[in-house]
Write a protein that holds these residues in place. Structure first.
Motif, PDB file in Angstrom:
ATOM      1  N   MET A  45      31.907  38.332  39.321  1.00  0.00           N
ATOM      2  CA  MET A  45      32.767  37.643  38.017  1.00  0.00           C
ATOM      3  C   MET A  45      32.923  38.950  36.704  1.00  0.00           C
ATOM      4  N   HIS A  46      32.073  39.849  37.176  1.00  0.00           N
ATOM      5  CA  HIS A  46      32.240  40.976  36.519  1.00  0.00           C
ATOM      6  C   HIS A  46      33.283  42.263  36.759  1.00  0.00           C
ATOM      7  N   GLY A  47      33.967  41.841  37.551  1.00  0.00           N
ATOM      8  CA  GLY A  47      35.107  42.589  38.065  1.00  0.00           C
ATOM      9  C   GLY A  47      35.141  43.327  39.608  1.00  0.00           C
ATOM     10  N   ALA A  48      36.125  43.878  40.049  1.00  0.00           N
ATOM     11  CA  ALA A  48      36.235  44.181  41.550  1.00  0.00           C
ATOM     12  C   ALA A  48      34.938  45.159  41.778  1.00  0.00           C
ATOM     13  N   MET A  49      34.488  45.151  43.105  1.00  0.00           N
ATOM     14  CA  MET A  49      33.419  45.807  43.476  1.00  0.00           C
ATOM     15  C   MET A  49      33.864  46.176  45.094  1.00  0.00           C
ATOM     16  N   ARG A  50      32.968  47.541  45.272  1.00  0.00           N
ATOM     17  CA  ARG A  50      33.282  48.008  46.686  1.00  0.00           C
ATOM     18  C   ARG A  50      32.165  47.169  47.322  1.00  0.00           C
ATOM     19  N   PHE A  51      32.350  47.384  48.950  1.00  0.00           N
ATOM     20  CA  PHE A  51      31.412  46.591  49.684  1.00  0.00           C
ATOM     21  C   PHE A  51      29.993  47.059  49.403  1.00  0.00           C
TER      22      PHE A  51
END
Length: 130
Positions: A45-51
């Motif tokens: 919900m806070h933005g894109a993330m790497r794995f």
């Protein structure tokens, strides 16, 4: 506490649940069901993330389970996966517009947890003291 599950509705109806509504609800539960899906969606919900960052944000999840849950969320149209070319390959996960539509639901769940979630903790503390 009163059990209203078997009480008649008071109207002249058969109180049979709407089949289409139950099917819609079942689809939603399937898309969101699972031990980790809500936590994954909440993290994103806070933005894109790497794995790797996503795995660190969801305490206790294994790499295999995170991969499995992300694939299911992607198939259900709630998460998108973007692979960026290069060495090493960089992959980011982010919520789709459909998943961002869950934000009001997440806020309500958080409010509910704050209101009622403490009851379970309080009950377990009373049990431990006894």
């Amino acid at each position: 506490m009163e059990n209203l599950t078997t009480a008649p509705c008071g109207n002249d109806c058969d109180c049979t649940p709407d089949a289409a509504q139950l099917a819609d609800f079942s689809r939603a539960i399937h898309a969101l069901g699972g031990k980790w899906k809500l936590e994954i969606l909440s993290s994103l919900m806070h933005g894109a993330m790497r794995f790797g960052a996503l795995r660190r944000s969801v305490a206790g999840i294994t790499q295999h389970m995170l991969t499995t849950q992300l694939r299911e969320l992607e198939l259900d149209g709630l998460v998108s996966r973007t692979a960026f070319p290069g060495k090493p390959l960089r992959v980011e996960y982010e919520l789709t517009d459909a998943a961002y539509g869950l934000e009001p639901t997440f806020k309500e769940m958080l409010s509910w947890s704050r209101l009622y979630g403490g009851a379970r903790l309080a009950a377990s503390q009373v049990t431990q003291e006894a």
